[in-house]
Each structure stands twice: as structure tokens, then as C-alpha cells.
Design an enzyme around this catalytic site. Structure first.
Site, PDB file in Angstrom:
ATOM      1  CG  HIS A   1      -1.840  -1.077   1.412  1.00  0.00           C
ATOM      2  ND1 HIS A   1      -1.709  -2.029   2.397  1.00  0.00           N
ATOM      3  CD2 HIS A   1      -2.958  -1.400   0.720  1.00  0.00           C
ATOM      4  CE1 HIS A   1      -2.724  -2.892   2.313  1.00  0.00           C
ATOM      5  NE2 HIS A   1      -3.485  -2.545   1.299  1.00  0.00           N
TER       6      HIS A   1
ATOM      7  N   GLY B   1      -2.833  -2.183  -7.298  1.00  0.00           N
ATOM      8  CA  GLY B   1      -1.752  -3.156  -7.355  1.00  0.00           C
ATOM      9  C   GLY B   1      -2.024  -4.300  -8.328  1.00  0.00           C
TER      10      GLY B   1
ATOM     11  CE  LYS C   1      -2.085 -10.348  -2.703  1.00  0.00           C
ATOM     12  NZ  LYS C   1      -3.415  -9.944  -2.383  1.00  0.00           N
TER      13      LYS C   1
ATOM     14  NE  ARG D   1      -8.638 -12.141   2.835  1.00  0.00           N
ATOM     15  CZ  ARG D   1      -9.098 -11.281   1.938  1.00  0.00           C
ATOM     16  NH1 ARG D   1      -8.270 -10.709   1.095  1.00  0.00           N
ATOM     17  NH2 ARG D   1     -10.383 -10.979   1.876  1.00  0.00           N
TER      18      ARG D   1
HETATM   19  P1  AMP Z   1      -6.511  -3.856  -0.229  1.00  0.00           P
HETATM   20  O1  AMP Z   1      -6.291  -3.031   0.999  1.00  0.00           O
HETATM   21  O2  AMP Z   1      -6.063  -5.271  -0.088  1.00  0.00           O
HETATM   22  O3  AMP Z   1      -7.883  -3.694  -0.805  1.00  0.00           O
HETATM   23  O4  AMP Z   1      -5.520  -3.259  -1.333  1.00  0.00           O
HETATM   24  C1  AMP Z   1      -5.554  -1.910  -1.679  1.00  0.00           C
HETATM   25  C2  AMP Z   1      -4.705  -1.715  -2.911  1.00  0.00           C
HETATM   26  O5  AMP Z   1      -3.379  -2.136  -2.653  1.00  0.00           O
HETATM   27  C3  AMP Z   1      -5.204  -2.539  -4.106  1.00  0.00           C
HETATM   28  O6  AMP Z   1      -5.054  -1.775  -5.278  1.00  0.00           O
HETATM   29  C4  AMP Z   1      -4.271  -3.714  -4.098  1.00  0.00           C
HETATM   30  O7  AMP Z   1      -4.105  -4.315  -5.376  1.00  0.00           O
HETATM   31  C5  AMP Z   1      -2.972  -3.060  -3.648  1.00  0.00           C
HETATM   32  N1  AMP Z   1      -2.077  -4.055  -3.066  1.00  0.00           N
HETATM   33  C6  AMP Z   1      -2.367  -4.995  -2.143  1.00  0.00           C
HETATM   34  N2  AMP Z   1      -1.299  -5.769  -1.897  1.00  0.00           N
HETATM   35  C7  AMP Z   1      -0.301  -5.311  -2.706  1.00  0.00           C
HETATM   36  C8  AMP Z   1       1.044  -5.705  -2.925  1.00  0.00           C
HETATM   37  N3  AMP Z   1       1.603  -6.709  -2.278  1.00  0.00           N
HETATM   38  N4  AMP Z   1       1.760  -5.003  -3.827  1.00  0.00           N
HETATM   39  C9  AMP Z   1       1.224  -3.973  -4.529  1.00  0.00           C
HETATM   40  N5  AMP Z   1      -0.043  -3.552  -4.353  1.00  0.00           N
HETATM   41  C10 AMP Z   1      -0.803  -4.214  -3.461  1.00  0.00           C
END
Ligand code: AMP
Length: 298
Positions: free
Chosen positions: A53, A165, A167, A205
Site C-alpha cells: 500500500h 496493485g 496483486k 491477510r
Molecule cells: P486492499 O487493501 O487489499 O484492498 O488493497 C488496496 C490496494 O493495494 C489494491 O489496489 C491492491 O491491489 C494493492 N495491493 C495490495 N497488496 C499489494 C502488494 N503486495 N503489492 C502492490 N499492491 C498491493
């Protein structure tokens, strides 16, 4: 957080950053200020922040300038209630990390302000093929929920650049489609996955894994590498099955291991040797579900 309450725009001001909870106050504020580069970068998150993030926030700061981050654990995208209830929350630490990244605004709405009409019977998006495969088929309704929240966030923030991301590979294709449907002037920038030293993709997670499980989870990345290294044109099923076996041998319960066209996500059993490919994996360690992917021939 209490380094000074800024009056006049219903936001809390820390040393550099303003925190908003109300959508209307945030959009009014964004409309009222003059942003030098005429550029707003936006990084939506569900909190429990890690370096993945933070790197998006830093990229937004560099490439867009004025940066808005949101933290909202969106109930409508969780098809599994237990997954929602167990989603990690770490707000105080998140605020310090976000401020340290140079972010200008943090938006922390709650469910009733983002969904004043409730979370049942919401609008439906035409995602077609994209929600019938992989995450779409294993998590029914997930991408509808992602679109329901992202359409609201994009309306409120109206960013010039949206940073997400790689990811969440399929999610980025869904959001690209949403942006087109909404007809907004937002450019989606998808950034590489940030990994732990074991290769494990950083994820909120991961906090739910024991140290041993976390180390073992590096095998997800090793399996993706195995697919990349052993890819050759022709039939793909043998390689997919070998990769699945590797995951099972390392103790994972496998939802899927697939190889797909990187642009359309059409699943492939054969490869001509020309198309750009992506390998995608979803596995469980106990009740913790992890996803990862790798571009194969870039
Ligand atoms: P989340 O909080 O999991 O919904 O993720 C928020 C943003 O961070 C989304 O655009 C994800 O794709 C990105 N993100 C999550 N994990 C990673 C990672 N390991 N590397 C790059 N971006 C990430």
C-alpha cells in the site's frame, strides 16, 4: 491525530494530512482547493497497511502530486461473512504510516455514509465474462461489491490518477471496465506486486498466518516462478497440473491455478507462443485465502 483540529471543513488535521469521514465534506474540500499540478492521485485500501500500500501512496505522491488515500472495509465485496469479520483492523498505525508517506488526505467513511440506502439490492454492473472466471466464480458477487464501492469512491474523490496493485490482477481489469462505464476522466495505473523476502505477495491477510505458515506461503511465488520457467508453446494443462501438485504437496488447498491471456483473462489450455500470458493462483492456508499472479512472458 489530535495534533490540532482544523476548523471550517469538517476534517481533522494531523501535521501534514487531513482526515475526512464525511463524503460530502471531502468532495466540497477537494472542489474548493487549488491543486497546483491539477492532478489528484487516489489509493483506495481496506487498511491494515503494508509496504504494498505504501509504495502505491509514494508512487501517487511522485506521479500525481496531491494524494488521497481511503480506508474502508467494504462489506459488499465479502462473499464470506467470516472473512469480513476476521479482516484485520489497524487504524491508528495506518494513520501514522499514511501520514509518513506524504499523503495529503485520508478518507475514512463508514458504511452508512457510503451506503445511505443500505447494502441490499444495490446497483448491478455488467461485468460479463470477467465475473464468471477465477475470483468471479470462486467469490460470487465479489466484483459487484468492488464496483459498488469503487463507483462511490470515484464519484467522491474524482481522481485524475487511480493507483492499484497488480496483486489483484482481475480486480484491475474490472476497475478498468468500471472506469469506462462511468465515463470518468480517471487514468488507472497498475503497479507491480510488492513481496516479502520469501517471495510471498504482501497482503493484509498475511497477518493471520503463523510464522511457519508465512514462510511456507513463499511457495506460492515459487510455484508461479516454476510456471514461468517451464512455459513453452503448445499444450498448457500438464504445466498447470504440475503447479497444482506442487501447491498441494506444500500443504495448500487450491481453488485454482490458471494460465490466461493477460489482456482478456480468457483461460488457456494451449499457447501459440505469441500472446502475453498471466498465471493466476488462489489457495487456502487453513481459512486464510491468498491470491497471487505473475506475468509469464514480459
Ligand atoms: P486492499 O487493501 O487489499 O484492498 O488493497 C488496496 C490496494 O493495494 C489494491 O489496489 C491492491 O491491489 C494493492 N495491493 C495490495 N497488496 C499489494 C502488494 N503486495 N503489492 C502492490 N499492491 C498491493
Amino acid at each position: 491525530m489530535d495534533k490540532g483540529l482544523c476548523r471550517g471543513f469538517n476534517g481533522f488535521k494531523t501535521t501534514h494530512m487531513i482526515i475526512f469521514k464525511q463524503p460530502l465534506s471531502l468532495s466540497k474540500y477537494l472542489n474548493s482547493i487549488k491543486i497546483p499540478e491539477k492532478s489528484i492521485g487516489f489509493v483506495p485500501t481496506m487498511g491494515a497497511l503494508h509496504q504494498g500500500h505504501i509504495s502505491l501512496l509514494e508512487q501517487s505522491k511522485r506521479e500525481a502530486g496531491f494524494t488521497v488515500c481511503s480506508i474502508f472495509i467494504n462489506p459488499t465485496q465479502f462473499n464470506d461473512r467470516k472473512d469480513f469479520e476476521k479482516y484485520p483492523v489497524n487504524l491508528e498505525e495506518d494513520i501514522y504510516k499514511i501520514e509518513a508517506s506524504g499523503t495529503d488526505i485520508l478518507f475514512i467513511p463508514d458504511t452508512t455514509t457510503l451506503y445511505p440506502e443500505g447494502i441490499e439490492n444495490l446497483e448491478k454492473y455488467q461485468l460479463e465474462y470477467l465475473e464468471t472466471v477465477l475470483e468471479g466464480s470462486f467469490r460470487p458477487g465479489h466484483f459487484q461489491g468492488v464496483c459498488q464501492v469503487m463507483s462511490r469512491l470515484l464519484q467522491i474523490v474524482r481522481p485524475n490518477k487511480l493507483f492499484m496493485g497488480q496483486k489483484d490482477y482481475q480486480q484491475s481489469l474490472v476497475i478498468q471496465k468500471l472506469i469506462k462505464t462511468m465515463n470518468v476522466e480517471t487514468q488507472l495505473i497498475v503497479s507491480p506486486t510488492i513481496r516479502e523476502t520469501s517471495g510471498l505477495a504482501m497482503s493484509s491477510r498475511n497477518m493471520r498466518l503463523s510464522e511457519t505458515e508465512r514462510k511456507n506461503a513463499g511457495n506460492i511465488y515459487q510455484t508461479l516462478q516454476y510456471i514461468k520457467e517451464n512455459l513453452s508453446s503448445g499444450e498448457l494443462n500438464t504445466l498447470k497440473n504440475q503447479a497444482k501438485l506442487l501447491l498441494i504437496q506444500n500443504g495448500f488447498i487450491v481453488d485454482y491455478v490458471e494460465i490466461a491471456d493477460a489482456d482478456t483473462l480468457v483461460l488457456l489450455n494451449e499457447w501459440s507462443g505469441h500472446q502475453q500470458l498471466v498465471a493466476l493462483v488462489a489457495v487456502f492456508i487453513r481459512d486464510v485465502r491468498l491470491i497471487d499472479n505473475m506475468l509469464l512472458n514480459s
